[in-house]
Design a protein around this motif. Structure first.
Motif, PDB file in Angstrom:
ATOM      1  N   SER A   1       0.815  -1.218   0.000  1.00 22.29           N
ATOM      2  CA  SER A   1       0.000   0.000   0.000  1.00 22.29           C
ATOM      3  C   SER A   1       0.848   1.266   0.000  1.00 22.29           C
ATOM      4  O   SER A   1       0.384   2.331  -0.422  1.00 22.29           O
ATOM      5  N   ASP A   2       2.089   1.164   0.432  1.00 24.26           N
ATOM      6  CA  ASP A   2       2.964   2.333   0.466  1.00 24.26           C
ATOM      7  C   ASP A   2       3.508   2.722  -0.909  1.00 24.26           C
ATOM      8  O   ASP A   2       4.084   3.803  -1.061  1.00 24.26           O
ATOM      9  N   VAL A   3       3.354   1.858  -1.898  1.00 24.47           N
ATOM     10  CA  VAL A   3       3.857   2.186  -3.242  1.00 24.47           C
ATOM     11  C   VAL A   3       2.790   2.139  -4.331  1.00 24.47           C
ATOM     12  O   VAL A   3       2.967   2.731  -5.404  1.00 24.47           O
ATOM     13  N   LEU A   4       1.681   1.463  -4.100  1.00 26.99           N
ATOM     14  CA  LEU A   4       0.704   1.239  -5.164  1.00 26.99           C
ATOM     15  C   LEU A   4       0.061   2.526  -5.679  1.00 26.99           C
ATOM     16  O   LEU A   4      -0.386   2.570  -6.837  1.00 26.99           O
ATOM     17  N   TYR A   5       0.009   3.556  -4.859  1.00 25.33           N
ATOM     18  CA  TYR A   5      -0.700   4.774  -5.242  1.00 25.33           C
ATOM     19  C   TYR A   5       0.219   5.975  -5.457  1.00 25.33           C
ATOM     20  O   TYR A   5      -0.254   7.088  -5.678  1.00 25.33           O
ATOM     21  N   LEU A   6       1.525   5.756  -5.402  1.00 24.81           N
ATOM     22  CA  LEU A   6       2.453   6.886  -5.502  1.00 24.81           C
ATOM     23  C   LEU A   6       2.443   7.537  -6.883  1.00 24.81           C
ATOM     24  O   LEU A   6       2.648   8.752  -6.997  1.00 24.81           O
ATOM     25  N   HIS A   7       2.209   6.763  -7.930  1.00 27.49           N
ATOM     26  CA  HIS A   7       2.158   7.367  -9.273  1.00 27.49           C
ATOM     27  C   HIS A   7       0.988   8.353  -9.373  1.00 27.49           C
ATOM     28  O   HIS A   7       1.144   9.459  -9.937  1.00 27.49           O
ATOM     29  N   LYS A   8      -0.168   7.974  -8.860  1.00 24.02           N
ATOM     30  CA  LYS A   8      -1.328   8.874  -8.873  1.00 24.02           C
ATOM     31  C   LYS A   8      -1.063  10.103  -8.019  1.00 24.02           C
ATOM     32  O   LYS A   8      -1.419  11.231  -8.396  1.00 24.02           O
ATOM     33  N   LEU A   9      -0.434   9.900  -6.870  1.00 19.88           N
ATOM     34  CA  LEU A   9      -0.117  11.025  -5.995  1.00 19.88           C
ATOM     35  C   LEU A   9       0.880  11.965  -6.670  1.00 19.88           C
ATOM     36  O   LEU A   9       0.733  13.195  -6.594  1.00 19.88           O
ATOM     37  N   LYS A  10       1.863  11.409  -7.337  1.00 20.35           N
ATOM     38  CA  LYS A  10       2.843  12.226  -8.061  1.00 20.35           C
ATOM     39  C   LYS A  10       2.152  13.106  -9.099  1.00 20.35           C
ATOM     40  O   LYS A  10       2.460  14.296  -9.226  1.00 20.35           O
ATOM     41  N   ALA A  11       1.220  12.546  -9.843  1.00 19.31           N
ATOM     42  CA  ALA A  11       0.519  13.310 -10.870  1.00 19.31           C
ATOM     43  C   ALA A  11      -0.249  14.476 -10.257  1.00 19.31           C
ATOM     44  O   ALA A  11      -0.250  15.604 -10.787  1.00 19.31           O
ATOM     45  N   GLU A  12      -0.905  14.232  -9.134  1.00 25.29           N
ATOM     46  CA  GLU A  12      -1.640  15.304  -8.458  1.00 25.29           C
ATOM     47  C   GLU A  12      -0.698  16.395  -7.963  1.00 25.29           C
ATOM     48  O   GLU A  12      -0.979  17.601  -8.095  1.00 25.29           O
ATOM     49  N   LEU A  13       0.422  15.990  -7.392  1.00 22.09           N
ATOM     50  CA  LEU A  13       1.378  16.965  -6.865  1.00 22.09           C
ATOM     51  C   LEU A  13       2.064  17.730  -7.982  1.00 22.09           C
ATOM     52  O   LEU A  13       2.367  18.927  -7.824  1.00 22.09           O
ATOM     53  N   GLU A  14       2.322  17.087  -9.103  1.00 24.52           N
ATOM     54  CA  GLU A  14       2.909  17.803 -10.241  1.00 24.52           C
ATOM     55  C   GLU A  14       1.997  18.934 -10.697  1.00 24.52           C
ATOM     56  O   GLU A  14       2.471  20.026 -11.051  1.00 24.52           O
ATOM     57  N   GLY A  15       0.692  18.689 -10.696  1.00 25.65           N
ATOM     58  CA  GLY A  15      -0.252  19.737 -11.060  1.00 25.65           C
ATOM     59  C   GLY A  15      -0.199  20.909 -10.103  1.00 25.65           C
ATOM     60  O   GLY A  15      -0.240  22.079 -10.518  1.00 25.65           O
ATOM     61  N   ARG A  16      -0.085  20.610  -8.817  1.00 24.65           N
ATOM     62  CA  ARG A  16      -0.018  21.684  -7.824  1.00 24.65           C
ATOM     63  C   ARG A  16       1.306  22.449  -7.906  1.00 24.65           C
ATOM     64  O   ARG A  16       1.344  23.666  -7.741  1.00 24.65           O
ATOM     65  N   LEU A  17       2.400  21.717  -8.143  1.00 26.45           N
ATOM     66  CA  LEU A  17       3.696  22.387  -8.298  1.00 26.45           C
ATOM     67  C   LEU A  17       3.670  23.352  -9.472  1.00 26.45           C
ATOM     68  O   LEU A  17       4.173  24.480  -9.382  1.00 26.45           O
ATOM     69  N   ALA A  18       3.073  22.919 -10.585  1.00 27.70           N
ATOM     70  CA  ALA A  18       2.969  23.785 -11.761  1.00 27.70           C
ATOM     71  C   ALA A  18       2.092  24.996 -11.455  1.00 27.70           C
ATOM     72  O   ALA A  18       2.422  26.134 -11.822  1.00 27.70           O
ATOM     73  N   ARG A  19       0.976  24.761 -10.768  1.00 27.47           N
ATOM     74  CA  ARG A  19       0.047  25.847 -10.430  1.00 27.47           C
ATOM     75  C   ARG A  19       0.707  26.918  -9.571  1.00 27.47           C
ATOM     76  O   ARG A  19       0.474  28.124  -9.758  1.00 27.47           O
ATOM     77  N   GLU A  20       1.566  26.484  -8.642  1.00 28.00           N
ATOM     78  CA  GLU A  20       2.217  27.418  -7.725  1.00 28.00           C
ATOM     79  C   GLU A  20       3.562  27.924  -8.239  1.00 28.00           C
ATOM     80  O   GLU A  20       4.253  28.678  -7.542  1.00 28.00           O
TER      81      GLU A  20
END
Length: 203
Positions: free
Chosen positions: A152-171
């Motif tokens: 569970s500590d790795v299965l969702y990291l790709h989705k989390l990365k995509a969400e955070l990339e959007g926020r990094l770009a926004r800010e």
């Protein structure tokens, strides 16, 4: 979704793609003292590949080749610890890397809650259990519950990365985050060399 457990190394021919989510389980939180017990990895396809590490840290050429591959981004949550643990065990420095905890701290400045469980609940809509976090990872045989927790500590990291990339770009902080990721392997080496506290950047 399946867990694939290996002993000592990844199997020959396994390709986990250009971005591999990685997490480690150890006997404690001091990499030089507490041995590495388990490494879990995912390509983001819903499967988890886990390598159980032997007491004597046997050579793991397939794993080490992937960790050192400059064409494979190693994706972590709190990579500072995992990079140090892997380097201490195998002498291989993970590069390039991406860290969801660093990204969170750069864009979620409205909170101090940057744990993986909190991030997955808020940004991915997934609730993971931390019940097995402090179990005995050095046991010769790991339970199904331990393996599911580790996965569970790795299965969702790709989705989390995509969400955070959007926020990094926004800010407007994408380049700043990348600079932090580029330094992270050096930060891990400083920890292992004895400069975790005091920090060399401290006043």
């Amino acid at each position: 979704m399946a867990n694939h457990l290996y002993h000592g190394d990844l199997p020959d021919g396994l390709d986990l793609g250009p971005v591999v989510a990685i997490d480690c389980e150890t006997m404690g939180l001091i990499p030089r003292r507490d041995r590495l017990c388990l490494i879990q990895m995912s390509s983001g396809d819903g499967d988890c590949h886990l390598v159980q590490v032997s007491l004597d840290i046997a050579p793991a050429p397939n794993l080490c080749r992937m960790l050192a591959d400059p064409n494979v981004t190693k994706l972590f949550h709190y990579g500072r610890f995992d990079i140090a643990a892997l380097f201490n065990a195998y002498g291989v420095l993970c590069q390039p890397v991406w860290c969801t905890k660093i990204a969170s701290k750069l864009v979620r400045t409205f909170t101090e809650r940057h744990g993986l469980k909190e991030l997955l609940r808020e940004m991915v809509g997934t609730d993971i259990s931390k019940h097995q976090q402090q179990s005995d990872w050095g046991a010769p045989t790991l339970t199904a519950a331990q393996l599911d927790y580790a996965a569970s500590d790795v299965l969702y990291l790709h989705k989390l990365k995509a969400e955070l990339e959007g926020r990094l770009a926004r800010e407007g902080r994408t380049a700043l985050a990348q600079s932090c990721f580029d330094f992270l392997p050096t930060r891990a080496q400083l920890d292992l060399a004895g400069w975790a506290d005091p920090d060399v950047f401290a006043h």
